[in-house]
Design a protein around this motif. Structure first.
Motif, mmCIF file in Angstrom:
data_model
loop_
_atom_site.group_PDB
_atom_site.id
_atom_site.type_symbol
_atom_site.label_atom_id
_atom_site.label_comp_id
_atom_site.label_asym_id
_atom_site.label_seq_id
_atom_site.Cartn_x
_atom_site.Cartn_y
_atom_site.Cartn_z
ATOM 1 N N LYS A 119 0.812 -1.219 0.000
ATOM 2 C CA LYS A 119 0.000 0.000 0.000
ATOM 3 C C LYS A 119 0.848 1.273 0.000
ATOM 4 C CE LYS A 119 -4.015 -2.062 2.176
ATOM 5 N NZ LYS A 119 -4.971 -1.990 3.279
ATOM 6 N N GLY A 120 2.139 1.158 0.281
ATOM 7 C CA GLY A 120 3.022 2.324 0.259
ATOM 8 C C GLY A 120 2.834 3.272 1.427
ATOM 9 N N ILE A 121 2.252 2.788 2.524
ATOM 10 C CA ILE A 121 1.976 3.668 3.650
ATOM 11 C C ILE A 121 3.012 3.568 4.767
ATOM 12 C CG2 ILE A 121 -0.494 3.775 3.216
ATOM 13 C CD1 ILE A 121 -0.920 1.664 5.363
ATOM 14 N N MET A 122 3.930 2.637 4.653
ATOM 15 C CA MET A 122 4.972 2.499 5.670
ATOM 16 C C MET A 122 6.142 3.423 5.322
ATOM 17 S SD MET A 122 3.722 0.334 7.758
ATOM 18 C CE MET A 122 5.149 -0.015 8.755
ATOM 19 N N PRO A 123 6.831 3.927 6.337
ATOM 20 C CA PRO A 123 8.028 4.725 6.048
ATOM 21 C C PRO A 123 9.029 3.893 5.255
ATOM 22 C CG PRO A 123 7.446 4.843 8.379
ATOM 23 C CD PRO A 123 6.574 3.784 7.762
ATOM 24 N N GLY A 124 9.724 4.528 4.356
ATOM 25 C CA GLY A 124 10.699 3.823 3.528
ATOM 26 C C GLY A 124 12.061 4.462 3.628
ATOM 27 N N LEU A 125 12.582 4.877 2.494
ATOM 28 C CA LEU A 125 13.902 5.490 2.421
ATOM 29 C C LEU A 125 13.793 6.854 1.747
ATOM 30 C CD1 LEU A 125 15.996 2.497 1.025
ATOM 31 C CD2 LEU A 125 15.918 3.290 3.388
ATOM 32 N N ILE A 126 14.731 7.723 2.071
ATOM 33 C CA ILE A 126 14.881 8.989 1.362
ATOM 34 C C ILE A 126 16.321 9.060 0.878
ATOM 35 C CG2 ILE A 126 14.809 11.498 1.481
ATOM 36 C CD1 ILE A 126 12.788 11.222 3.779
ATOM 37 N N PHE A 127 16.481 9.194 -0.429
ATOM 38 C CA PHE A 127 17.790 9.395 -1.030
ATOM 39 C C PHE A 127 17.942 10.865 -1.394
ATOM 40 C CE2 PHE A 127 16.890 4.936 -2.063
ATOM 41 C CZ PHE A 127 18.083 4.328 -1.704
ATOM 42 N N VAL A 128 19.134 11.410 -1.244
ATOM 43 C CA VAL A 128 19.428 12.765 -1.684
ATOM 44 C C VAL A 128 20.026 12.688 -3.084
ATOM 45 C CG1 VAL A 128 20.855 14.813 -1.259
ATOM 46 C CG2 VAL A 128 19.788 13.618 0.653
ATOM 47 N N THR A 129 19.567 13.572 -3.957
ATOM 48 C CA THR A 129 20.055 13.634 -5.323
ATOM 49 C C THR A 129 20.328 15.099 -5.674
ATOM 50 O OG1 THR A 129 19.536 13.103 -7.630
ATOM 51 C CG2 THR A 129 17.684 13.701 -6.231
ATOM 52 N N PRO A 130 21.323 15.374 -6.520
ATOM 53 C CA PRO A 130 21.597 16.768 -6.861
ATOM 54 C C PRO A 130 20.541 17.404 -7.766
ATOM 55 C CG PRO A 130 23.108 15.316 -8.011
ATOM 56 C CD PRO A 130 22.309 14.460 -7.084
ATOM 57 N N ASP A 131 19.761 16.577 -8.483
ATOM 58 C CA ASP A 131 18.750 17.116 -9.402
ATOM 59 C C ASP A 131 17.522 16.215 -9.348
ATOM 60 O OD1 ASP A 131 17.155 17.953 -11.528
ATOM 61 O OD2 ASP A 131 18.857 18.283 -12.873
ATOM 62 N N GLY B 223 6.277 -2.034 -3.173
ATOM 63 C CA GLY B 223 5.404 -0.954 -2.732
ATOM 64 C C GLY B 223 6.032 -0.050 -1.690
ATOM 65 N N ASN B 224 7.284 -0.317 -1.300
ATOM 66 C CA ASN B 224 7.948 0.560 -0.338
ATOM 67 C C ASN B 224 8.007 1.979 -0.874
ATOM 68 O OD1 ASN B 224 8.944 -1.093 1.985
ATOM 69 N ND2 ASN B 224 9.850 -2.257 0.309
ATOM 70 N N HIS B 225 7.774 2.931 0.006
ATOM 71 C CA HIS B 225 7.754 4.357 -0.315
ATOM 72 C C HIS B 225 9.203 4.859 -0.358
ATOM 73 C CE1 HIS B 225 5.273 8.170 0.117
ATOM 74 N NE2 HIS B 225 6.496 8.591 -0.022
ATOM 75 N N ILE B 226 9.679 5.191 -1.570
ATOM 76 C CA ILE B 226 11.058 5.636 -1.752
ATOM 77 C C ILE B 226 11.023 7.081 -2.249
ATOM 78 C CG2 ILE B 226 13.271 5.167 -2.869
ATOM 79 C CD1 ILE B 226 12.226 2.882 -1.061
ATOM 80 N N ARG B 227 11.637 7.971 -1.482
ATOM 81 C CA ARG B 227 11.646 9.390 -1.829
ATOM 82 C C ARG B 227 13.032 9.804 -2.315
ATOM 83 N NH1 ARG B 227 6.945 11.381 -0.432
ATOM 84 N NH2 ARG B 227 7.532 13.531 -0.810
ATOM 85 N N PHE B 228 13.040 10.804 -3.175
ATOM 86 C CA PHE B 228 14.273 11.395 -3.687
ATOM 87 C C PHE B 228 14.185 12.876 -3.420
ATOM 88 C CE2 PHE B 228 13.480 7.482 -5.781
ATOM 89 C CZ PHE B 228 14.737 6.873 -5.814
#
Length: 137
Positions: free
Chosen positions: A78-90, A126-131
Motif C-alpha cells: 500500500k506504500g503507507i509504511m516509512p521507507g527510504l529517502i535518497f538525496v540527489t543533486p537534481d 510498494g515501499n515508499h522511496i523518496r528522492f
C-alpha cells in the motif's frame, strides 16, 4: 554517546525483484547476498556510504505466522509504511529517469514547506522511496 547507523531494512515480497530495482535501476552496490541460517541476507548500499547497508528482507521471523507475513506484505504494497529517502543533486532529472524506467510514481517533484524539493516512487514491493534535493545556498 556516539552512535552510527550501519543497517536499515525494507520488507520486500520478492528479493530478486528488489535486487533488480535497487542494483539495476538505482545503481546501488550489492553488499551481501548470502544464505544466513535458512534465510537470504541481501543488502545493498550507495557507493558514497560504504558503511551503510540497506537490507532487502522477506518479512517474518521467529513466531511469525503465514497470516502475519501476508499482512506485512499487504501493508508494504500500500506504500503507507516509512521507507527510504535518497538525496540527489537534481530531483527533476532523477524523477524523469525513474519514470522513463517505468517505476510507479507516488508523487511528482514538488517544493516542500520544510525546504527541500522531492518526489516519491514505489519499489517493486510498494515501499515508499523518496528522492530529495537540498536547496542550493
Amino acid at each position: 554517546m556516539e552512535l552510527t547507523v550501519t543497517h536499515c531494512f525494507l520488507a520486500v515480497h520478492d528479493q530478486d525483484a528488489a535486487l533488480a530495482f535497487y542494483r539495476d535501476v538505482l545503481g546501488l552496490e550489492v553488499r551481501n547476498d548470502v544464505d544466513f541460517g535458512g534465510m537470504r541476507w541481501l543488502t545493498v548500499g550507495t557507493p558514497s556510504q560504504p558503511d551503510l547497508e540497506i537490507g532487502l528482507l522477506l518479512p517474518g521471523g521467529p513466531g511469525s505466522t503465514p497470516a502475519d507475513i501476508e499482512s506485512a506484505i499487504e501493508v508494504t504494497r500500500k506504500g503507507i509504511m516509512p521507507g527510504l529517502i535518497f538525496v540527489t543533486p537534481d530531483v527533476d532529472a532523477t524523477f524523469e529517469q525513474l519514470r522513463a524506467e517505468g517505476v510507479e510514481v507516488y508523487q511528482e517533484p514538488i517544493d516542500q514547506p520544510y525546504g527541500v524539493r522531492d518526489c516519491a516512487f514505489a519499489d517493486p514491493s510498494g515501499n515508499h522511496i523518496r528522492f530529495s534535493q537540498v536547496p542550493k545556498g
